[in-house]
Design an enzyme around this catalytic site. Structure first.
Site, PDB file in Angstrom:
ATOM      1  CD  GLN A  45      -2.767  -1.190   2.434  1.00 49.77           C
ATOM      2  OE1 GLN A  45      -2.368  -1.751   3.450  1.00 49.77           O
ATOM      3  NE2 GLN A  45      -3.931  -0.581   2.379  1.00 49.77           N
ATOM      4  CG  ASN A 191      -3.052  -7.038   8.098  1.00 47.63           C
ATOM      5  OD1 ASN A 191      -3.181  -6.396   9.140  1.00 47.63           O
ATOM      6  ND2 ASN A 191      -3.860  -6.875   7.062  1.00 47.63           N
ATOM      7  CD  GLU A 192      -7.663  -6.784   8.253  1.00 47.14           C
ATOM      8  OE1 GLU A 192      -8.280  -7.064   7.204  1.00 47.14           O
ATOM      9  OE2 GLU A 192      -7.758  -5.684   8.809  1.00 47.14           O
ATOM     10  CD  GLU A 409      -5.106  -2.209   9.418  1.00 45.32           C
ATOM     11  OE1 GLU A 409      -6.257  -2.074   8.926  1.00 45.32           O
ATOM     12  OE2 GLU A 409      -4.200  -2.843   8.858  1.00 45.32           O
ATOM     13  CD1 TRP A 461      -6.237   2.251   7.297  1.00 45.27           C
ATOM     14  CD2 TRP A 461      -4.346   1.194   7.875  1.00 45.27           C
ATOM     15  NE1 TRP A 461      -5.623   1.818   6.150  1.00 45.27           N
ATOM     16  CE2 TRP A 461      -4.464   1.178   6.472  1.00 45.27           C
ATOM     17  CE3 TRP A 461      -3.218   0.601   8.456  1.00 45.27           C
ATOM     18  CZ2 TRP A 461      -3.504   0.571   5.646  1.00 45.27           C
ATOM     19  CZ3 TRP A 461      -2.281   0.011   7.632  1.00 45.27           C
ATOM     20  CH2 TRP A 461      -2.425  -0.005   6.247  1.00 45.27           C
ATOM     21  CD  GLU A 468      -6.797   1.387   2.563  1.00 42.18           C
ATOM     22  OE1 GLU A 468      -7.253   0.238   2.704  1.00 42.18           O
ATOM     23  OE2 GLU A 468      -6.142   1.977   3.442  1.00 42.18           O
ATOM     24  CD1 TRP A 469      -5.992  -3.237   1.106  1.00 39.75           C
ATOM     25  CD2 TRP A 469      -4.476  -4.461   0.017  1.00 39.75           C
ATOM     26  NE1 TRP A 469      -4.909  -3.426   1.941  1.00 39.75           N
ATOM     27  CE2 TRP A 469      -3.970  -4.173   1.310  1.00 39.75           C
ATOM     28  CE3 TRP A 469      -3.697  -5.226  -0.848  1.00 39.75           C
ATOM     29  CZ2 TRP A 469      -2.720  -4.610   1.733  1.00 39.75           C
ATOM     30  CZ3 TRP A 469      -2.461  -5.670  -0.422  1.00 39.75           C
ATOM     31  CH2 TRP A 469      -1.986  -5.360   0.857  1.00 39.75           C
TER      32      TRP A 469
END
Ligand SMILES: *[C@@H]1O[C@H](CO)[C@@H](O)[C@H](O)[C@H]1NC(C)=O
Ligand SMILES: *[C@@H]1O[C@H](CO)[C@@H](O)[C@H](O)[C@H]1NC(C)=O
Length: 507
Positions: A45, A191-192, A409, A461, A468-469
């Site tokens: 990112q 992450n996630e 975040e 965040w 953003e993806w």
């Protein structure tokens, strides 16, 4: 002259009014002394330099070049150029008064081929970045896997779908412990994983873009939404455990750091106080948080998942369970908002079109017929519902033992485009909604600490607007505005001023 005086008068009233708004009720001194306040980022990112200094392609580089996958047709190549501008960005962190920063190490920058030969230029980059952070007194929190799998491993054995990934991931993690662990004291393995499993293998909206033909016939060429998300999550869990085991056996004693992972967790409230909605709410927590925390804390999946997913849910052998259980020194939580939950377990179509989300047997809603869960925002999905963060912290404390928690975040995206120059960005710079968000979540988080929750840090965040993806540059999350029309220049939003005031020592 009179006109000028009037203007000055009006200006000072505005300044006074806005200073009042920016002043928060609480201050960092209300939090424990050793509390970390930071901001967050991830390699793809932020870094850019996607093809520089020997970096190999990641699955996101590949995915973002497939037409139609990224809403604003941007790609992962540039980020916000932090690869070249990290010195400048560290000055922004200093100026804010933060004492920590979340960054991730790009696996294909260290191992362009996933494993094998190390790319020294990649190691050099992170050494420089980490040294510069440490020199400024900013504690690096390093994520090892923030979604940028080397494309080579996707091609070789289907990436996270294969348990072959465990040894390659562990090798990458150990290389990072060796190279950076003398300075990095907080390691985050993933992450996630929920987001990767669901968005990457159930909905197909994120890399590598897998989903079943039904219900998304136009979207994915390959996948099985009923099975793949669970396999991927299982391999994530085992990879975390392998890396944590290596860290604890060979590095922790000498380097003195700790290792954890990051889960994304919404908070859930029953839409009505009927038994069905109450049970569905617990299921929603099990399928989002328990999917990972149950194995990490108790060594197995939640019973609600085992009964609803059945044979599609992988099983831990005794040896696997033993290494997974107790493998977290801390947990990072990415928390943005709260939803109402309505039972949906009897929905016949969904029971036929099995997938990870519909297995939950619940729908998530911001409105329950009489109440909104919180203030609606310009993100469309984040509602300002500060009570949720306190409830979530207490839920983790009571159910999973008092594990140290970092809020890794939290924040508010603004829907936008990258085409807006800073001179037309008044709405985005004057982000009072973001200030309302943080200035209500922080007191609620503080209340959870007073309840006895072991919360250790809060990372906004994000530091900067960024890529953003699948939303590309169309969701602005930064405390700093990035002008994509003018060489990615950074400008503080009102929320940056607010955070700085909050962090300023008072006398
Ligand atoms: C990656 O693999 C290719 C093909 O096998 C090889 O030519 C190259 O040298 C490898 N690069 C690294 C950094 O290991
Ligand atoms: C909606 O939720 C609120 C609490 O958030 C509750 O007071 C209200 O009764 C709920 N409405 C319905 C229809 O159950």
């Amino acid at each position: 002259m009179a006109l000028k005086t009037n203007i000055i008068l009006i200006l000072s009233v505005v300044v006074l009014f806005e200073t009042q708004l920016c002043k928060s009720e609480i201050n960092r001194i209300d939090f424990p002394n050793d509390f970390y306040f930071g901001t967050g980022s991830s390699a793809i990112q932020y870094e850019g330099a996607a093809e520089e200094d020997g970096k190999g392609p990641s699955v996101w580089d590949t995915f973002s070049h497939i037409p139609g996958k990224i809403t604003d047709l941007s790609t992962s190549g540039i980020g916000v150029d932090q690869y070249h501008r990290y010195q400048e960005d560290i000055q922004l962190m200093k100026d804010l008064g933060t004492n920590s920063y979340r960054l991730s190490i790009s696996w294909p920058r260290i191992f362009p081929n996933g494993s094998g030969e190390i790319n020294q230029a990649g190691v050099d980059h992170y050494n420089k970045f980490i040294n510069a952070l440490v020199a400024e007194g900013i504690e690096p929190f390093v994520t090892l896997y923030h979604w940028d799998l080397p494309q080579v491993l996707e091609d070789k054995y289907n990436g996270w779908l294969s348990s072959e990934i465990i040894k390659d991931y562990a090798n990458f993690a150990e290389t990072c412990f060796q190279k950076f662990g003398d300075r990095v004291k907080f390691w985050i393995t993933m992450n996630e994983p929920y987001t990767v499993a669901v968005q990457g293998y159930d909905f197909g909206r994120q890399a590598p873009g897998h989903c079943s033909l039904l219900p998304s016939p136009l979207f994915c060429k390959i996948g099985n939404s009923a099975i793949e998300p669970y396999i991927v999550a299982h391999n994530f869990i085992r990879s975390h455990a392998a890396a944590a085991d290596i860290y604890r056996k060979r590095y922790k004693g000498i380097q003195g750091g700790s290792i954890g992972t990051i889960l994304n967790a919404l908070w859930f409230v029953p839409a009505t106080n009927t038994e069905r909605d109450i049970v569905a709410t617990q299921r929603a927590k099990d399928f989002m948080i328990g999917w990972f925390l149950d194995p990490f804390v108790f060594g197995d999946y939640p019973s609600s998942m085992k009964s609803r997913v059945g044979i599609r849910l992988p099983k831990f052998s005794q040896a696997e369970s033993a290494i997974v259980k107790g493998s977290l020194d801390f947990v990072g939580i990415n928390h943005f908002t709260t939803y109402y939950v309505k039972d949906d377990s009897m929905n016949i179509t969904k029971r036929i079109l099995k997938d990870a989300l519909t297995d939950t047997g619940a729908v998530f809603l911001p409105f329950n017929g009489t109440h909104f869960i919180g203030e609606m925002t310009n993100s469309l999905w984040v509602f300002i519902a500060p009570e949720g963060i306190r409830s979530l912290m207490n839920y983790i404390r009571l159910k999973y033992g008092n594990l140290p928690i970092f809020i890794t975040e939290s924040g508010l995206p603004d829907l936008s485009t990258r085409l807006i120059p800073v001179r037309h960005a008044y709405f985005y710079l004057n982000d009072l909604q973001r200030i309302r968000y943080h200035s209500s979540y922080l007191p609620s988080l503080l209340a959870s600490i007073k309840d006895g929750c072991n919360v250790k840090g809060y990372f906004v965040w994000a530091l900067l607007d960024n890529w953003e993806w699948d939303n590309g540059y169309s969701a602005r999350t930064g405390l700093y505005y990035v002008d994509y029309t003018d060489n990615l220049k950074r400008y503080p939003k009102k929320s940056a001023v607010w955070y700085k005031n909050f962090l300023k020592p008072t006398n």
